[in-house]
Scaffold this active site. Structure first.
Site, PDB file in Angstrom:
ATOM      1  N   ASP A  50     -53.387  34.629 -42.776  1.00 46.88           N
ATOM      2  CA  ASP A  50     -54.010  33.774 -43.786  1.00 46.88           C
ATOM      3  C   ASP A  50     -53.817  34.373 -45.184  1.00 46.88           C
ATOM      4  O   ASP A  50     -54.677  34.287 -46.037  1.00 46.88           O
ATOM      5  CB  ASP A  50     -55.506  33.591 -43.472  1.00 46.88           C
ATOM      6  CG  ASP A  50     -56.134  32.450 -44.261  1.00 46.88           C
ATOM      7  OD1 ASP A  50     -55.381  31.656 -44.857  1.00 46.88           O
ATOM      8  OD2 ASP A  50     -57.374  32.363 -44.299  1.00 46.88           O
TER       9      ASP A  50
ATOM     10  N   ASN B 240     -51.026  29.496 -47.294  1.00 49.35           N
ATOM     11  CA  ASN B 240     -50.645  29.802 -45.914  1.00 49.35           C
ATOM     12  C   ASN B 240     -50.255  28.546 -45.135  1.00 49.35           C
ATOM     13  O   ASN B 240     -50.669  27.452 -45.481  1.00 49.35           O
ATOM     14  CB  ASN B 240     -51.817  30.499 -45.202  1.00 49.35           C
ATOM     15  CG  ASN B 240     -53.063  29.638 -45.171  1.00 49.35           C
ATOM     16  OD1 ASN B 240     -53.569  29.263 -46.210  1.00 49.35           O
ATOM     17  ND2 ASN B 240     -53.551  29.294 -43.998  1.00 49.35           N
TER      18      ASN B 240
ATOM     19  N   GLU C 280     -56.049  24.328 -44.437  1.00 50.16           N
ATOM     20  CA  GLU C 280     -56.671  24.479 -43.121  1.00 50.16           C
ATOM     21  C   GLU C 280     -56.848  23.131 -42.424  1.00 50.16           C
ATOM     22  O   GLU C 280     -57.128  23.059 -41.244  1.00 50.16           O
ATOM     23  CB  GLU C 280     -58.052  25.145 -43.257  1.00 50.16           C
ATOM     24  CG  GLU C 280     -58.002  26.657 -43.232  1.00 50.16           C
ATOM     25  CD  GLU C 280     -57.429  27.248 -44.519  1.00 50.16           C
ATOM     26  OE1 GLU C 280     -57.482  26.583 -45.564  1.00 50.16           O
ATOM     27  OE2 GLU C 280     -56.905  28.370 -44.464  1.00 50.16           O
TER      28      GLU C 280
END
Lengths: 269, 628
Positions: free
Chosen positions: B355, B313, B229
């Site tokens: 995700d 992801n 992220e």
């Protein structure tokens, strides 16, 4: 009897006021994020916090915490402090004061390039190397990144993480120095960050507010407020009074830091 | 229905007049709910196969010498079965199971690790600050033999995405290998607790952390990073076990030479063939911050000399900012165990929208299929499908839904990619409802177990959907933007979790147990045909591996998000051990003291488990169970 009682009330309230006055103004702040704040108290939020404390006849006591995901939860809402100097007015995590400035995303370019880009629809945007701030939180990024990808402009974007490299000074600032260094042709940057760092480059840079305040339903301009914990009515009123009385002082500080501003939409509410 | 009861009372608890009477009502309510939950446990689609039949799958990588009673790597064996051959604790004796020792770790964040047991010593790794404890199993009460404190940088806590967890250690050749949140791999002498070497593999200042348990394969220890992220470029790194020097590193975005893709790379599907796809399936330079980290599990097949692991992801770009398949994120790699050269790649979620990290465990089994035995990988994935992949080629042989799915309309096995449901695509500024499974997936990292005796895969599952809603103002590092409001909630049926016994041959559930909360613990299944798992509200359960009947349960001090193990003690008896200590993504509402009113906290997970703080409290504690 009534006189005694009145005297008593006066004495007590005096005590309360004095006690309140000697308590420091507890502020949570990022130790490394100019132009907003740093541990050497060089940011405009530091200056404004000092102004508030001075007004209350006290001093600022800082809790330092990198302003990342969970900042409000881990600091203000965890009781480490009572005030955060900058938070978008519409944020849910805490109560916010009357906004004290409104800024917008801007384009930053070398003045010598004479690009004069103001709009996301400028055809030049498809040809230039364009820097955008990347956040990546909850699948969201900075509004200009969304505005450009909505127009299919993705191949020539260069991402600069808002987190940056935390060992460096003011990690998010690299997007502006990248324009000055010629690493990218143009950057779409949040105004206060752009204004401050653009003014500090040897290479003259143009800082141009993006022409629209909303694009594809997403705002590019934001009202900024101070934040207090939910239900801290006393502190909220105190800060709102301060903002009303010291608008000119705040404006001077923001001018000193080259913060580009729009007319605050919710001013005076 | 059970959940509704808890919810209503949870919001009542926020009222200012909340007092003892309310608490009493609440506790009574909770008791009723728990009874109701137990009644709700039932088996579905029960199907019996003849356990003795020739169809019973055989495990290629199971050591032929049989069970040694130890637990030396996270998944028990290289095939990642989490099957212990110990059989003293069986469906009859399990009812006598009792606590034989406990140990408080002294920390309160999410405890996700599996204990290790070797040479009559138990090793446990705590969440940050990643203390390694050695407990002496030869002495009553298993006292501390030594502890090692790596003292990771405090700042690492602010970088970790989802609680400051650690998923455990590996043992090999007298050494414990494990990772710290601040990106160090450490080799510690298993006997003395003295560090042998430390290698720093990443940088917290760039958003990197390490939370995974390493795996030792021959002379190398394999480690991957976390932080997708935060704009990290994901990798898997092999270090020499004797020196800590880096042998090779494979990145999961960028040019083929960085990804260790060469002449031996033979992906089964067309869309993974080509040159430098780690660049060309991204716009511009987006691959440089592309994600594809490795924070889950690695399996190893010694006969094929191949390792198997998944990548996270893509990030931090939004899907419309990264047109293309975004290789090599959210997929499964097979690599040469010595050189790291890529052998094949199965792209589970090309251009991931939801995700759906692909980091879940790869369970290696040999499965009878259409008259022949095939070397396959069983993968219960975040996207809600259980994949059966050919270990040699990376071909998807089947992909069946094990939870309710709306995000995709099935898997196209010919093309080797999901059929995306365009209507469920999350778009900033738009409201998209009922995306199932939610981002934590049909199951997250919590590993399943496979019993060669029953032929079932035991899956800890979530039943969660999410709404991707109108936006709110957010602020990071002085930069305002508009984020998505993600809210997760129970899927069809109202239960948020399920414990599933999956029959990979029949390609359906053999039985399942509905759980009120998402099941966030790993599983161990034994030669006594008992499967053990824990719940978010702290119940440690033993169930009949054949029928799903709950045989025994014990309420630990905190929610369980770790991985139970079975081992043989110095007294020759079988024991079962588990760390209790709620936290991680699902339990952050308790361990991180998140506000249950902040429904979008923990990336929307808080909404789904707002009642968890009433059901459990935080605190890390080891429990060892044995027979009298």
């Amino acid at each position: 009897m009534r006189l005694l009682l009145t005297l008593f009330v006066v004495v007590i309230s005096g005590c309360v006021q004095r006690m309140a006055a000697t308590e420091p103004l507890r502020v949570c702040s990022d130790p490394n994020n100019l132009p907003f704040s740093n541990q050497r108290l060089e940011g405009f939020e530091n200056k404004i916090a000092e102004l508030v404390a001075g007004d209350l006849g006290t001093v600022v006591e800082y809790t330092w915490w990198a302003q990342r995901r969970g900042f409000i939860r881990n600091t203000l809402n965890a009781g480490l402090c009572d005030v955060v100097v900058g938070l978008p007015h519409d944020a849910d995590a805490a109560w916010t004061t009357t906004p004290y400035y409104r800024s917008t995303y801007v384009f930053v370019a070398r003045r010598a390039r004479a690009l004069h880009i103001r709009s996301f629809d400028d055809v030049l945007l498809r040809r230039l190397r364009v820097g955008v701030q990347v956040i990546g939180d909850d699948g969201a990024n900075s509004p200009p990144a969304h505005a450009l990808s909505r127009r299919g402009i993705v191949q020539n974007l260069v991402g600069f993480s808002v987190y940056g490299d935390y060992r460096l000074n003011s990690p998010p600032s690299r997007i502006v120095t990248a324009v000055a260094d010629g690493e990218i042709d143009l950057a779409a940057v949040w105004g206060p960050l752009a204004g401050y760092f653009a003014a500090r480059q040897r290479e003259p840079l143009d800082v141009t507010p993006i022409s629209t305040e909303v694009d594809g339903g997403l705002p590019l301009a934001f009202d900024l407020s101070m934040a207090v914990r939910r239900n801290d009515t006393v502190r909220l009123k105190q800060l709102n009074r301060f903002i009303d009385r010291h608008r000119a002082d705040i404006e001077r500080i923001l001018d000193d830091f080259h913060v580009p501003r729009l007319t605050a939409r919710e001013q005076g509410t | 229905m059970a959940m509704t009861t808890i919810r209503a009372q949870a919001s009542f608890m926020h009222a200012p007049f909340c007092g003892r009477a309310v608490r009493t009502i609440f506790l009574l309510g909770l008791a009723v709910v728990l009874v109701a939950c137990q009644q709700e446990e039932h088996t579905v689609g029960r199907k019996h196969i003849n356990q003795e039949s020739s169809l019973t799958p055989r495990l290629e990588t199971q050591p032929s010498t049989g069970e040694d009673g130890n637990w030396v790597m996270p998944a028990k064996d290289y095939a990642s079965t989490r099957f212990s051959g110990l059989d003293q604790i069986n469906r009859d004796s399990v009812k006598q199971l009792g606590v034989t020792a406990t140990f408080s770790t002294g920390f309160v964040r999410g405890h996700e690790a599996a204990p290790l047991v070797v040479n009559n010593t138990m090793y446990i790794v705590t969440p940050f600050p990643n203390v390694l404890y050695a407990l002496d199993l030869t002495k009553p009460g298993a006292p501390v033999k030594w502890k090692y404190e790596p003292k990771p940088l405090a700042a690492a806590q602010g970088v970790a995405c989802c609680d400051v967890v650690n998923r455990g250690a590996s043992y090999a050749a007298g050494t414990i290998f494990y990772n710290t949140l601040d990106n160090r791999t450490i080799a510690v002498d298993a006997e003395t607790g003295q560090p042998r070497w430390t290698t720093t593999l990443g940088d917290i200042n760039k958003g990197e952390t390490i939370t995974m348990a390493p795996l030792v394969v021959k002379d190398k220890v394999l480690v991957g990073n976390s932080g997708g992220e935060l704009g990290v470029r994901g990798w898997l790194t092999a270090l020499f076990t004797d020196s800590g020097k880096i042998a090779w590193r494979a990145y999961h975005t960028g040019p083929d030479k960085d990804v260790l893709i060469g002449p031996r790379f033979k992906p089964f599907y067309e869309h993974s063939r080509g040159t430098d796809l780690g660049i060309h399936t991204w716009p511009g330079e987006a691959w440089k911050q592309g994600g594809g980290t490795v924070w889950g599990w690695i399996s190893y097949d010694p006969t094929l000399n191949a390792i198997y692991y998944g990548t996270s992801n893509p990030g931090p770009w939004n899907e419309d900012q990264r047109p293309g398949d975004n290789k090599w994120t959210a997929g499964l790699f097979a690599r040469d165990a010595d050189s790291g050269e890529a052998l094949w790649f199965y792209h589970t979620s090309p251009h991931d929208l939801f995700d759906y990290d692909d980091v879940n465990e790869s369970v290696l089994v040999d499965l009878p299929m259409a008259g022949t035995t095939r070397k396959v990988i069983l993968r219960p994935d975040r996207d809600g499908y259980i994949y059966v992949l050919d270990r040699l080629t990376g071909e998807a042989l089947s992909a069946d839904a094990f939870v309710h799915i709306t995000s995709t309309n099935g898997i196209d096995l010919k093309k080797g990619r999901p059929i995306v449901n365009e209507a469920k695509k999350p778009v900033i500024g738009k409201v998209v409802r009922e995306i199932c499974p939610a981002s934590p997936g049909g199951k997250d990292w919590s590993p399943s177990a496979y019993s060669p005796r029953t032929g079932y895969l035991y899956i800890p599952a979530n039943n969660l959907c999410m709404d991707f809603e109108s936006s709110e103002a957010n602020y990071i590092a002085g930069t305002p933007y508009v984020g998505a409001n993600v809210r997760m909630y129970a899927g069809p049926g109202g239960n948020r979790g399920e414990f599933i016994a999956w029959d990979p041959i029949a390609r359906q559930k053999a039985w399942s147990i509905r759980e009120d909360f998402p099941v966030w613990s790993g599983v161990v299944v034994t030669g006594g045909d008992v499967a053990f798992y824990g719940t978010l509200d702290g119940w440690f359960k033993a169930v009949d591996a054949k029928t799903g009947e709950v045989l025994w349960q014990f309420r630990t001090g905190s929610g369980i998000v770790s991985q139970p193990i079975a081992y043989q003690g110095p007294d020759g008896k079988q024991y079962v051990a588990v760390l209790s200590g709620v936290g991680g993504w699902s339990g952050a509402i308790v361990s991180g003291e998140l506000d249950p009113r902040d429904t979008t906290a923990a990336l929307g997970f808080v909404n789904a488990v707002a009642d968890l703080p009433q059901a459990t409290t935080k605190g890390g504690m080891l429990y060892i169970f044995g027979l009298p």
